[in-house]
Motif scaffolding. Structure first.
Motif, short mmCIF file in Angstrom:
data_model
loop_
_atom_site.label_atom_id
_atom_site.label_comp_id
_atom_site.label_asym_id
_atom_site.label_seq_id
_atom_site.Cartn_x
_atom_site.Cartn_y
_atom_site.Cartn_z
N GLN A 375 6.41 -7.48 -3.51
CA GLN A 375 5.30 -7.80 -2.68
C GLN A 375 4.16 -6.88 -3.10
O GLN A 375 3.29 -7.23 -2.39
CB GLN A 375 5.55 -7.76 -1.13
CG GLN A 375 6.59 -8.70 -0.79
CD GLN A 375 6.24 -10.19 -1.00
OE1 GLN A 375 5.06 -10.54 -0.75
NE2 GLN A 375 7.19 -10.93 -1.54
N GLU A 377 3.56 -4.06 -2.07
CA GLU A 377 3.02 -3.21 -0.70
C GLU A 377 3.01 -1.67 -1.16
O GLU A 377 3.60 -1.21 -2.14
CB GLU A 377 4.22 -3.59 0.21
CG GLU A 377 4.22 -4.91 0.45
CD GLU A 377 5.17 -5.06 2.02
OE1 GLU A 377 5.87 -4.15 2.39
OE2 GLU A 377 5.23 -6.29 2.36
N GLN A 378 2.42 -1.15 -0.28
CA GLN A 378 2.12 0.36 -0.29
C GLN A 378 1.65 0.84 -1.65
O GLN A 378 2.48 1.86 -2.23
CB GLN A 378 3.60 0.94 0.13
CG GLN A 378 4.10 0.71 1.52
CD GLN A 378 5.50 0.87 1.73
OE1 GLN A 378 5.87 1.95 1.22
NE2 GLN A 378 6.19 0.51 2.66
#
Length: 388
Positions: A375, A377-378
């Motif tokens: 995804q 993310e981060q």
């Protein structure tokens, strides 16, 4: 032992599985000290690669300490700290004798991915990468059986931490081969499509080889900023610029770059039509990145393709490639060929692969690591896992 197993699309789990054992005289048993999630692991995670079975152990970027060695192992011994190439090669067949290790004729019991084989033998087996490539258990585990240990593993000095040498297993040689295949040298201009781990390693190697200008094309701003800051790349966000090739040509006096590197592969973000066709299995791969590479490269230049492709592609624009006199180089990495040279570069400070690591997690957290990486993310660039 504990290992990460594939259970279906977007479903990976750390489970208790039987410990591996020596099967051949040239096997070793490795206690894994570090392993990583590769961009090509995401093809498996997303259910895009056939030949996966429930319970298959994933992972092809790993290293560790030799726990046991078969009677026929001569290059390394128990207690050695080694990095394992993701390609499994015999070292003796026609292709291995030519240092074309990823084309090894003897290690893969699967079919490979070619659709029009004409009876040719499949390419080399790969760790943790479906029955197409031998169904060999991978390295996202506490222990691994490593076959052909006289050809693959390379001992690394204790002075270099795992983070510095782990990527000798795949993404660093892959990025380096991409740059070498592209003919990058002093003063070269290069466009890299895809700022994932392979694209970033390709940028590092292009810079080491003397490239003067590196364009980096991606649609994740944090990855583009990292490439700009770390490798001096010129970032192009294709969410904001739907024709990066046009921009690249304009910025190179209407000529194009000496070489383009497609580090995206078959899951490139393409048109709505391509998305529908690939979902309906009417097309094997998106050709968006490859078409951009062809368009961005100068006449008589080179297109280097380390990104994985499968099946067939419409709108390949072969006529454009012919008209421009382009050279294409592609394929899985001959990892064993490049590992000693790259280890030397790391040891002498010319390469710092560890800089791309954004997440360090325990093996028990691997499923979350896959989700975060998938995804994006981060600001996730690369996940390294360590057994508990």
């Amino acid at each position: 032992m504990k290992a990460l197993t594939w259970q279906g699309t977007h479903d990976v789990r750390v489970e208790e599985v039987p410990d591996p054992v020596l099967q051949e005289e040239d096997d070793i048993l490795l206690r894994v000290t570090a392993t990583a999630i590769c961009g090509s692991d995401l093809h498996l995670y997303r259910g895009k690669i056939p030949g996966m079975n429930d319970g298959d152990i994933l992972g092809h970027e790993f290293m560790g300490v030799v726990e046991e060695a078969g009677a026929g192992v001569t290059r390394i011994r128990r207690g050695d700290r080694v990095v394992i190439p993701f390609v499994i090669a015999c070292g003796q067949c026609f292709h291995c004798q030519l240092a074309e290790y990823s084309a090894c004729e003897t290690t893969n019991t699967g079919a490979g991915a070619a659709m029009n084989r004409k009876g040719m033998k499949p390419p080399a087996a790969l760790f943790g990468y479906s029955a197409l490539y031998g169904g060999v258990p991978g390295g996202q585990a506490e222990y691994v059986r490593v076959p052909k240990a006289n050809v693959g593993p390379i001992a690394v000095p204790d002075a270099l931490p795992d983070d510095q040498v782990l990527f000798l297993s795949d993404i660093l040689p892959t990025g380096y081969q991409a740059a070498v295949d592209a003919g990058v040298g002093e003063g070269s201009t290069v466009a890299i499509f895809g700022a994932g781990p392979v694209g970033l390693m390709a940028a590092a190697c292009c810079r080491m080889l003397g490239a003067s200008t590196i364009y980096m094309v991606d649609h994740h701003p944090y990855r583009l900023e990292f490439a700009r800051r770390t490798y001096g790349a010129v970032p192009i966000d294709f969410d904001e610029n739907d024709d990066p090739a046009q921009t690249i040509v304009e910025q190179t006096r209407g000529r194009g770059v000496d070489a383009s590197i497609d580090a995206v592969g078959f899951e490139a973000k393409g048109s709505a039509v391509e998305t529908v066709m690939t979902n309906l299995k009417l097309e094997g791969s998106s050709g968006k990145a490859l078409r951009q590479c062809i368009a961005a490269t100068r006449r008589c230049g080179t297109v280097s393709v380390p990104g994985v492709y499968a099946g067939f592609i419409h709108a390949f624009m072969f006529g454009d490639a012919f008209d421009k006199g382009l050279t294409f180089k592609m394929g899985q990495t001959h990892v064993q060929k490049y590992m000693p040279e790259l280890l030397e570069h790391i040891g002498e400070g010319r390469l710092d692969p560890a800089v791309i690591i954004s997440h360090r997690m325990k093996l028990a957290e691997a499923a979350e690591g896959y989700r975060i990486f998938d995804q994006k993310e981060q600001d996730c660039r690369k996940v390294v896992l360590t057994p508990d």
